[in-house]
Scaffold this active site. Sequence first.
Site, PDB file in Angstrom:
ATOM      1  N   THR A 132     -12.932  42.140 -10.919  1.00 33.62           N
ATOM      2  CA  THR A 132     -11.806  41.201 -10.940  1.00 33.62           C
ATOM      3  C   THR A 132     -11.783  40.245  -9.758  1.00 33.62           C
ATOM      4  OG1 THR A 132      -9.407  41.092 -10.594  1.00 33.62           O
ATOM      5  CG2 THR A 132     -10.477  43.097  -9.902  1.00 33.62           C
ATOM      6  N   GLU A 134      -9.277  39.694  -8.116  1.00 31.78           N
ATOM      7  CA  GLU A 134      -8.416  40.287  -7.086  1.00 31.78           C
ATOM      8  C   GLU A 134      -9.252  40.849  -5.927  1.00 31.78           C
ATOM      9  OE1 GLU A 134      -4.916  41.012  -6.458  1.00 31.78           O
ATOM     10  OE2 GLU A 134      -4.787  39.218  -7.691  1.00 31.78           O
ATOM     11  N   TYR A 160      -4.899  47.986  -5.731  1.00 34.80           N
ATOM     12  CA  TYR A 160      -5.653  47.699  -6.952  1.00 34.80           C
ATOM     13  C   TYR A 160      -6.967  46.983  -6.615  1.00 34.80           C
ATOM     14  CZ  TYR A 160      -7.015  45.052 -11.108  1.00 34.80           C
ATOM     15  OH  TYR A 160      -7.733  44.485 -12.124  1.00 34.80           O
ATOM     16  N   LYS A 164     -10.746  48.350  -7.201  1.00 34.17           N
ATOM     17  CA  LYS A 164     -11.696  47.594  -8.028  1.00 34.17           C
ATOM     18  C   LYS A 164     -12.967  47.285  -7.247  1.00 34.17           C
ATOM     19  CE  LYS A 164     -10.217  46.763 -12.268  1.00 34.17           C
ATOM     20  NZ  LYS A 164     -11.029  47.095 -13.453  1.00 34.17           N
TER      21      LYS A 164
HETATM   22  N1  GDD Z   1       3.887  40.457 -12.877  1.00 39.37           N
HETATM   23  C1  GDD Z   1       4.706  39.539 -12.319  1.00 39.37           C
HETATM   24  N2  GDD Z   1       6.065  39.554 -12.617  1.00 39.37           N
HETATM   25  N3  GDD Z   1       4.174  38.631 -11.490  1.00 39.37           N
HETATM   26  C2  GDD Z   1       4.990  37.698 -10.952  1.00 39.37           C
HETATM   27  C3  GDD Z   1       6.370  37.650 -11.226  1.00 39.37           C
HETATM   28  C4  GDD Z   1       6.934  38.639 -12.100  1.00 39.37           C
HETATM   29  O1  GDD Z   1       8.125  38.662 -12.375  1.00 39.37           O
HETATM   30  N4  GDD Z   1       6.906  36.599 -10.560  1.00 39.37           N
HETATM   31  C5  GDD Z   1       5.902  36.011  -9.913  1.00 39.37           C
HETATM   32  N5  GDD Z   1       4.746  36.672 -10.129  1.00 39.37           N
HETATM   33  C6  GDD Z   1       3.433  36.331  -9.545  1.00 39.37           C
HETATM   34  C7  GDD Z   1       2.712  37.500  -8.870  1.00 39.37           C
HETATM   35  O2  GDD Z   1       3.271  37.726  -7.575  1.00 39.37           O
HETATM   36  C8  GDD Z   1       1.290  36.953  -8.847  1.00 39.37           C
HETATM   37  O3  GDD Z   1       1.130  36.084  -7.770  1.00 39.37           O
HETATM   38  C9  GDD Z   1       1.195  36.145 -10.136  1.00 39.37           C
HETATM   39  O4  GDD Z   1       2.545  35.959 -10.589  1.00 39.37           O
HETATM   40  C10 GDD Z   1       0.383  36.785 -11.246  1.00 39.37           C
HETATM   41  O5  GDD Z   1       0.826  38.108 -11.427  1.00 39.37           O
HETATM   42  P1  GDD Z   1       0.316  38.994 -12.676  1.00 39.37           P
HETATM   43  O6  GDD Z   1       0.512  38.266 -13.931  1.00 39.37           O
HETATM   44  O7  GDD Z   1       0.946  40.333 -12.543  1.00 39.37           O
HETATM   45  O8  GDD Z   1      -1.267  39.051 -12.482  1.00 39.37           O
HETATM   46  P2  GDD Z   1      -2.179  39.278 -11.185  1.00 39.37           P
HETATM   47  O9  GDD Z   1      -2.781  37.942 -10.834  1.00 39.37           O
HETATM   48  O10 GDD Z   1      -1.474  40.007 -10.131  1.00 39.37           O
HETATM   49  O11 GDD Z   1      -3.312  40.247 -11.767  1.00 39.37           O
HETATM   50  C11 GDD Z   1      -3.915  40.009 -13.028  1.00 39.37           C
HETATM   51  O12 GDD Z   1      -5.119  39.296 -12.881  1.00 39.37           O
HETATM   52  C12 GDD Z   1      -6.161  39.978 -12.190  1.00 39.37           C
HETATM   53  C13 GDD Z   1      -7.383  39.036 -12.112  1.00 39.37           C
HETATM   54  O13 GDD Z   1      -7.222  38.155 -11.050  1.00 39.37           O
HETATM   55  C14 GDD Z   1      -4.143  41.371 -13.692  1.00 39.37           C
HETATM   56  O14 GDD Z   1      -4.567  41.183 -15.021  1.00 39.37           O
HETATM   57  C15 GDD Z   1      -5.218  42.156 -12.965  1.00 39.37           C
HETATM   58  O15 GDD Z   1      -5.496  43.360 -13.670  1.00 39.37           O
HETATM   59  C16 GDD Z   1      -6.486  41.282 -12.897  1.00 39.37           C
HETATM   60  O16 GDD Z   1      -7.511  41.971 -12.216  1.00 39.37           O
END
Ligand code: GDD
Length: 350
Positions: A132, A134, A160, A164
């Site tokens: 990922t 991340e 996480y 990973k």
């Molecule tokens: N989940 C969530 N909920 N995120 C929020 C919110 C909320 O209410 N408000 C703002 N965010 C912001 C998070 O702080 C982060 O910066 C961004 O939205 C994306 O959050 P997520 O959709 O939870 O995804 P992620 O980027 O943390 O992780 C996803 O992508 C990765 C690849 O880069 C996941 O799918 C991981 O499993 C994956 O590895």
Amino acid sequence: MAETTKRALITGVAGQDGGHLAKLLHEKGYEVYGTIRGQMEASHPRYRQIKEEMPYINLVMADLLDLAALTRAMQEIKPDEVYNLAAISHVGYSFRDPILTADVTGKGVLHMLEAIRLAGLEKTIRFYQASTSEMYGGLEYNRPETGYTEEAAFHPRSPYGVAKLYGYWITKNYRENYGMYALSGILFNHEGERRGPEFVTRKITQSVARIKLGKQEHIELGNMDAKRDWGYAGDYVEGMWRMLQQDQPNDYVLATGETHSIREFCELAFKEIGVELTWQGSGVDETGVDASTGKTLLKINPEFFRPSEVDLLLGDPTKAETELGWKRAVDFPGLVKLMVEHDLKLEAGQ
Ligand code: GDD
């Protein structure tokens, strides 16, 4: 049209990518096996749902924590290709349960690789590890002008991301130690209609649909300024498959090469229901307001902030485009539209 009769085993088949990949491999003529966790008894609603939606998946009960069950699965199925998609995959959750995250998302990869060796299949199986973006942790640590490539340095910012990174290195290590055909796809964020509502894109599109239908007043979000390189999951599973079809195992980035903020995602999603969202206030007091009615549709809730944040992700998919002939089909506005349209239908019960 069926092209092959290979056998594929997908861990985490109940997740977003598992569903897309199972469908793709089935269409390509694969015999598809998918693991789900042991506690998902046949009576469990999710088990029944998968059986109904994708009856071609042969479901196997196996937990990534259970080396014996994984070894048995390898021995019985003898897959040609293994896609390790199972993980605790929510970044925010990993801060609350870092030990389980390390066990499942990190050590679980080692269990998979050892199960393959214990079954004596290390010379025949092709192994895909879901790595990922991340692992990079944010451009402030390492600023490639045009985005992260496969060569960029890592600096994970969450339990996480750290777990990973272990999965990434142990996969590389088994490739080098034992000559296994094992590789990592380093995937930037990929979304779509199968995304769980705990991730920000789906949370937004689901809420926008509910607001449109009068089922919800407003949405509460955390960090609005983080930027992500968002693609469509359906495009990304094609890339996973292509990686395993190369003569030599190699790691690849899949990304769009564009980055957008959560704020932009919200604006586009509301636009899909005819609402122009304007911003008032700042920090935790910022709100998103309907320009024509003055109604507050979006509020900030610090509960959704993370102890440390990846502020900006941007990937460079040149290697995948050049060597795999892979290219994303759905662009950013297309992704938002697809998700809002899907949720409008779902919420309307159609
Ligand atoms: N989940 C969530 N909920 N995120 C929020 C919110 C909320 O209410 N408000 C703002 N965010 C912001 C998070 O702080 C982060 O910066 C961004 O939205 C994306 O959050 P997520 O959709 O939870 O995804 P992620 O980027 O943390 O992780 C996803 O992508 C990765 C690849 O880069 C996941 O799918 C991981 O499993 C994956 O590895």
